[in-house]
Write an enzyme that holds these catalytic residues in place. Structure first.
Site, PDB file in Angstrom:
ATOM      1  N   TRP A 178      72.688 127.567  48.610  1.00 30.86           N
ATOM      2  CA  TRP A 178      74.050 126.772  48.933  1.00 30.86           C
ATOM      3  C   TRP A 178      73.939 125.345  49.036  1.00 30.86           C
ATOM      4  CZ3 TRP A 178      76.042 123.401  52.713  1.00 30.86           C
ATOM      5  CH2 TRP A 178      77.368 123.294  52.497  1.00 30.86           C
ATOM      6  N   ASP A 196      78.371 132.427  47.693  1.00 31.09           N
ATOM      7  CA  ASP A 196      78.147 132.632  48.720  1.00 31.09           C
ATOM      8  C   ASP A 196      78.910 131.988  49.822  1.00 31.09           C
ATOM      9  OD1 ASP A 196      76.067 134.676  48.287  1.00 31.09           O
ATOM     10  OD2 ASP A 196      74.711 133.216  47.777  1.00 31.09           O
ATOM     11  N   ASP A 197      79.830 130.797  49.383  1.00 28.91           N
ATOM     12  CA  ASP A 197      80.407 129.820  50.211  1.00 28.91           C
ATOM     13  C   ASP A 197      81.544 130.614  50.884  1.00 28.91           C
ATOM     14  OD1 ASP A 197      81.019 126.935  50.815  1.00 28.91           O
ATOM     15  OD2 ASP A 197      82.826 127.818  50.539  1.00 28.91           O
ATOM     16  N   TYR A 198      81.654 130.965  51.954  1.00 23.94           N
ATOM     17  CA  TYR A 198      82.661 131.623  52.931  1.00 23.94           C
ATOM     18  C   TYR A 198      84.023 131.171  52.309  1.00 23.94           C
ATOM     19  CZ  TYR A 198      85.791 133.564  56.469  1.00 23.94           C
ATOM     20  OH  TYR A 198      87.067 133.917  56.871  1.00 23.94           O
TER      21      TYR A 198
END
Length: 212
Positions: free
Chosen positions: A143, A162-164
């Protein structure tokens, strides 16, 4: 929109044509206004990224300022050599955790040993290869590497699956009941190539819009 190695207007036009739903988001959000962060060096950018991890911007800026203050004779910013000559206790005294001290030292050693490219050389390294090299640094995960490519180098086609926040934004923008998995988001974003950075920026802006 200077500084980008691509034409933002062309990117936005491509996204409009490729995805009608995203086109509607673009209309709502307005012009592409993503700003690149100044990068004096690859080392400086990654050292800053390590310091800022898991902290508020205010707290991180205070700590980073203390680290910079250790080196009053480095007007262009502290160097790998500066870090490697500094006792752990001095770095800890700035507010860095033990893990971050180790990470910044590892970064400094790798830069000094030539394991990492200079900023100029990094400009010509393909995304996947550059990410693979950056994540060898302690404390730099995928990230963080992706954020470096997007906001320091202005790479056009990065999708941080993968970034919420991005997954949350996609669910809101596309009226999904559940957050997409990283694999699902990657699949959905294929239509946005080769401008997934621009698509990501627009999706993040959705989180700032009032809920309908």
């Amino acid at each position: 929109m200077s500084g980008f190695p691509f034409k933002p207007a062309k990117a936005v036009a491509h996204l409009r044509a490729a995805d009608p739903r995203l086109a509607a988001i673009i209309d709502t959000v307005g012009p592409f206004r993503m700003e690149l962060k100044h990068a004096r060096s690859l080392f400086g950018s990654l050292a800053e990224a390590i310091v800022y991890q898991q902290l508020s911007n205010k707290a991180a800026a205070t700590i980073y300022g203390r680290v910079e203050a250790l080196y009053p004779d480095a007007p262009d910013g502290f160097t790998p050599g500066n870090i490697l000559k500094t006792p752990d206790e001095a770095l800890r005294g700035c507010g860095l955790s033990r893990a971050k001290v180790s990470a910044v030292q590892d970064l400094a050693r790798r830069v000094e040993d030539g394991e990492l490219p200079t900023l100029d050389v990094a400009q010509d390294i393909p995304d996947a290869e550059l990410i693979e090299r950056l994540v060898t640094v302690r404390g730099i995960g995928r990230w963080s590497a992706e954020m470096f490519l997007m906001f320091r180098l202005g790479r056009p086609d990065v999708l941080p699956v993968d970034d919420y926040s991005l997954r949350n934004a996609y669910a809101k923008a596309f009226a999904k009941r559940a957050l997409p998995s990283p694999k699902e988001l990657e699949k959905a974003g294929r239509k946005w190539r080769p401008y997934r950075t621009v698509a990501s920026w627009y999706l993040w802006r959705v989180l700032d819009l009032p809920s309908s």
